[in-house]
Scaffold this motif. Sequence first.
Motif, PDB file in Angstrom:
ATOM      1  N   PHE A   9      40.942  56.456  44.410  1.00 36.74           N
ATOM      2  CA  PHE A   9      41.894  55.916  43.871  1.00 36.74           C
ATOM      3  C   PHE A   9      41.367  55.285  42.576  1.00 36.74           C
ATOM      4  O   PHE A   9      40.331  54.701  42.632  1.00 36.74           O
ATOM      5  CB  PHE A   9      42.897  54.740  44.534  1.00 36.74           C
ATOM      6  N   ASP A  10      41.962  55.758  41.337  1.00 36.78           N
ATOM      7  CA  ASP A  10      41.583  55.110  40.278  1.00 36.78           C
ATOM      8  C   ASP A  10      42.308  53.591  39.998  1.00 36.78           C
ATOM      9  O   ASP A  10      43.542  53.703  40.016  1.00 36.78           O
ATOM     10  CB  ASP A  10      41.994  55.904  38.976  1.00 36.78           C
ATOM     11  N   VAL A  11      41.458  52.484  39.939  1.00 36.69           N
ATOM     12  CA  VAL A  11      42.181  51.074  39.945  1.00 36.69           C
ATOM     13  C   VAL A  11      41.695  50.410  38.581  1.00 36.69           C
ATOM     14  O   VAL A  11      40.795  49.838  38.862  1.00 36.69           O
ATOM     15  CB  VAL A  11      42.014  50.320  41.153  1.00 36.69           C
ATOM     16  N   PRO A  12      42.521  50.477  37.426  1.00 30.18           N
ATOM     17  CA  PRO A  12      41.674  50.005  36.424  1.00 30.18           C
ATOM     18  C   PRO A  12      41.584  48.525  36.270  1.00 30.18           C
ATOM     19  O   PRO A  12      40.677  48.075  35.512  1.00 30.18           O
ATOM     20  CB  PRO A  12      42.799  50.449  35.198  1.00 30.18           C
ATOM     21  N   ARG A  13      42.363  48.086  37.115  1.00 31.68           N
ATOM     22  CA  ARG A  13      42.320  46.373  36.862  1.00 31.68           C
ATOM     23  C   ARG A  13      41.046  45.660  37.679  1.00 31.68           C
ATOM     24  O   ARG A  13      40.679  44.522  37.714  1.00 31.68           O
ATOM     25  CB  ARG A  13      43.418  45.628  37.789  1.00 31.68           C
ATOM     26  N   HIS A  32      37.461  44.510  37.863  1.00 32.04           N
ATOM     27  CA  HIS A  32      36.610  44.486  36.765  1.00 32.04           C
ATOM     28  C   HIS A  32      35.470  43.476  37.185  1.00 32.04           C
ATOM     29  O   HIS A  32      34.371  43.216  36.275  1.00 32.04           O
ATOM     30  CB  HIS A  32      37.152  43.612  35.505  1.00 32.04           C
ATOM     31  N   CYS A  33      35.633  42.895  38.460  1.00 29.90           N
ATOM     32  CA  CYS A  33      34.313  42.201  39.019  1.00 29.90           C
ATOM     33  C   CYS A  33      34.177  42.214  40.297  1.00 29.90           C
ATOM     34  O   CYS A  33      35.003  42.797  41.151  1.00 29.90           O
ATOM     35  CB  CYS A  33      34.471  40.671  38.296  1.00 29.90           C
ATOM     36  N   ASP A  34      33.296  41.544  40.995  1.00 25.20           N
ATOM     37  CA  ASP A  34      32.859  41.591  42.508  1.00 25.20           C
ATOM     38  C   ASP A  34      34.158  40.908  42.949  1.00 25.20           C
ATOM     39  O   ASP A  34      34.495  41.119  44.323  1.00 25.20           O
ATOM     40  CB  ASP A  34      31.748  40.911  42.709  1.00 25.20           C
ATOM     41  N   GLY A  35      34.817  39.704  42.487  1.00 25.65           N
ATOM     42  CA  GLY A  35      35.919  39.272  43.147  1.00 25.65           C
ATOM     43  C   GLY A  35      37.203  40.389  43.404  1.00 25.65           C
ATOM     44  O   GLY A  35      37.735  40.093  44.413  1.00 25.65           O
ATOM     45  N   CYS A  36      37.370  41.147  42.235  1.00 25.46           N
ATOM     46  CA  CYS A  36      38.361  42.069  42.527  1.00 25.46           C
ATOM     47  C   CYS A  36      38.070  42.796  43.535  1.00 25.46           C
ATOM     48  O   CYS A  36      38.813  43.608  44.579  1.00 25.46           O
ATOM     49  CB  CYS A  36      38.570  42.779  41.253  1.00 25.46           C
ATOM     50  N   VAL A  37      36.697  43.504  43.696  1.00 20.33           N
ATOM     51  CA  VAL A  37      36.327  44.356  44.584  1.00 20.33           C
ATOM     52  C   VAL A  37      36.478  43.810  45.998  1.00 20.33           C
ATOM     53  O   VAL A  37      37.161  44.404  46.889  1.00 20.33           O
ATOM     54  CB  VAL A  37      34.645  44.589  44.336  1.00 20.33           C
ATOM     55  N   HIS A  38      36.297  42.750  46.004  1.00 20.56           N
ATOM     56  CA  HIS A  38      36.574  41.885  47.522  1.00 20.56           C
ATOM     57  C   HIS A  38      38.180  41.882  47.869  1.00 20.56           C
ATOM     58  O   HIS A  38      38.330  42.082  48.717  1.00 20.56           O
ATOM     59  CB  HIS A  38      35.967  40.276  47.397  1.00 20.56           C
ATOM     60  N   THR A  39      38.623  41.374  46.796  1.00 20.38           N
ATOM     61  CA  THR A  39      40.259  41.377  47.159  1.00 20.38           C
ATOM     62  C   THR A  39      40.866  42.914  47.523  1.00 20.38           C
ATOM     63  O   THR A  39      41.750  43.009  48.327  1.00 20.38           O
ATOM     64  CB  THR A  39      40.873  40.960  45.732  1.00 20.38           C
ATOM     65  N   VAL A  40      40.504  43.909  46.947  1.00 22.46           N
ATOM     66  CA  VAL A  40      41.071  45.043  46.968  1.00 22.46           C
ATOM     67  C   VAL A  40      40.351  45.540  48.293  1.00 22.46           C
ATOM     68  O   VAL A  40      41.176  46.122  49.204  1.00 22.46           O
ATOM     69  CB  VAL A  40      40.332  46.108  45.873  1.00 22.46           C
ATOM     70  N   THR A  41      39.089  45.401  48.781  1.00 21.76           N
ATOM     71  CA  THR A  41      38.589  45.726  49.926  1.00 21.76           C
ATOM     72  C   THR A  41      39.454  45.105  50.912  1.00 21.76           C
ATOM     73  O   THR A  41      39.725  45.794  52.018  1.00 21.76           O
ATOM     74  CB  THR A  41      37.053  45.421  50.083  1.00 21.76           C
ATOM     75  N   THR A  42      39.513  43.785  50.999  1.00 21.34           N
ATOM     76  CA  THR A  42      40.549  43.110  52.088  1.00 21.34           C
ATOM     77  C   THR A  42      41.898  43.697  52.269  1.00 21.34           C
ATOM     78  O   THR A  42      42.324  43.855  53.361  1.00 21.34           O
ATOM     79  CB  THR A  42      40.232  41.585  51.829  1.00 21.34           C
ATOM     80  N   ALA A  43      42.348  43.793  50.876  1.00 23.90           N
ATOM     81  CA  ALA A  43      43.665  44.409  51.145  1.00 23.90           C
ATOM     82  C   ALA A  43      43.960  45.641  51.797  1.00 23.90           C
ATOM     83  O   ALA A  43      44.795  46.078  52.623  1.00 23.90           O
ATOM     84  CB  ALA A  43      44.386  44.446  49.732  1.00 23.90           C
ATOM     85  N   VAL A  44      43.087  46.407  51.567  1.00 24.14           N
ATOM     86  CA  VAL A  44      43.113  47.896  52.123  1.00 24.14           C
ATOM     87  C   VAL A  44      42.613  47.925  53.506  1.00 24.14           C
ATOM     88  O   VAL A  44      43.250  48.560  54.452  1.00 24.14           O
ATOM     89  CB  VAL A  44      42.332  48.902  51.123  1.00 24.14           C
ATOM     90  N   SER A  45      41.671  47.121  53.747  1.00 24.93           N
ATOM     91  CA  SER A  45      40.911  47.231  55.207  1.00 24.93           C
ATOM     92  C   SER A  45      42.108  46.567  56.239  1.00 24.93           C
ATOM     93  O   SER A  45      41.851  47.102  57.399  1.00 24.93           O
ATOM     94  CB  SER A  45      39.705  46.365  55.052  1.00 24.93           C
ATOM     95  N   ALA A  81      49.622  48.835  49.364  1.00 30.31           N
ATOM     96  CA  ALA A  81      48.863  47.563  49.661  1.00 30.31           C
ATOM     97  C   ALA A  81      48.004  47.348  48.446  1.00 30.31           C
ATOM     98  O   ALA A  81      47.825  46.138  47.979  1.00 30.31           O
ATOM     99  CB  ALA A  81      47.794  48.179  50.737  1.00 30.31           C
ATOM    100  N   LEU A  82      47.709  48.165  47.642  1.00 32.97           N
ATOM    101  CA  LEU A  82      46.665  47.924  46.331  1.00 32.97           C
ATOM    102  C   LEU A  82      47.679  47.264  45.517  1.00 32.97           C
ATOM    103  O   LEU A  82      47.408  46.345  44.695  1.00 32.97           O
ATOM    104  CB  LEU A  82      46.345  49.361  45.808  1.00 32.97           C
ATOM    105  N   LYS A  83      49.031  47.635  45.266  1.00 30.50           N
ATOM    106  CA  LYS A  83      49.949  47.434  44.326  1.00 30.50           C
ATOM    107  C   LYS A  83      50.452  46.060  44.525  1.00 30.50           C
ATOM    108  O   LYS A  83      50.185  44.871  43.819  1.00 30.50           O
ATOM    109  CB  LYS A  83      51.160  48.109  44.291  1.00 30.50           C
ATOM    110  N   SER A  84      50.477  45.313  45.936  1.00 24.40           N
ATOM    111  CA  SER A  84      51.017  44.171  46.285  1.00 24.40           C
ATOM    112  C   SER A  84      49.622  43.368  46.221  1.00 24.40           C
ATOM    113  O   SER A  84      49.883  41.924  46.151  1.00 24.40           O
ATOM    114  CB  SER A  84      51.583  43.920  47.716  1.00 24.40           C
ATOM    115  N   ALA A  85      48.561  43.688  46.356  1.00 25.82           N
ATOM    116  CA  ALA A  85      47.223  42.802  45.904  1.00 25.82           C
ATOM    117  C   ALA A  85      47.193  42.601  44.391  1.00 25.82           C
ATOM    118  O   ALA A  85      46.284  41.597  44.086  1.00 25.82           O
ATOM    119  CB  ALA A  85      45.946  43.376  46.718  1.00 25.82           C
ATOM    120  N   GLY A  86      47.921  43.291  43.692  1.00 28.67           N
ATOM    121  CA  GLY A  86      47.821  43.050  42.146  1.00 28.67           C
ATOM    122  C   GLY A  86      46.803  44.107  41.581  1.00 28.67           C
ATOM    123  O   GLY A  86      46.709  44.143  40.263  1.00 28.67           O
ATOM    124  N   TYR A  87      46.711  45.119  42.231  1.00 27.45           N
ATOM    125  CA  TYR A  87      45.770  46.122  41.701  1.00 27.45           C
ATOM    126  C   TYR A  87      46.513  47.581  41.733  1.00 27.45           C
ATOM    127  O   TYR A  87      45.901  48.470  42.660  1.00 27.45           O
ATOM    128  CB  TYR A  87      44.463  46.087  42.363  1.00 27.45           C
TER     129      TYR A  87
END
Length: 68
Positions: free
Chosen positions: A6-10, A12-25, A59-65
């Motif tokens: 998935f292309d997720v342009p928002r 932009h840092c490791d914090g985002c990576v963590h949030t997205v990974t948690t939300a999808v996992s 899940a991505l959308k509701s996490a803000g991404y």
Amino acid sequence: MITKTFDVPRIHCDGCVHTVTTAVSRLSGISKVEASFQTKKVLVEFNPASVDETKIREALKSAGYPAN
Ligand SMILES: [Cu+2]
């Protein structure tokens, strides 16, 4: 298993990576999530019997991404 990127342009840092990974996992049927802020992509490996692309996008959308 299906692998989808998935292309997720928002992302932009490791914090985002963590949030997205948690939300999808958190979804059932997910076996791997690899997010990168360098590429702004999220690779997801999932079992299509348990989860689908629409649920992952939600899940991505509701996490803000939202994914493109
Ligand atoms: Cu960030």
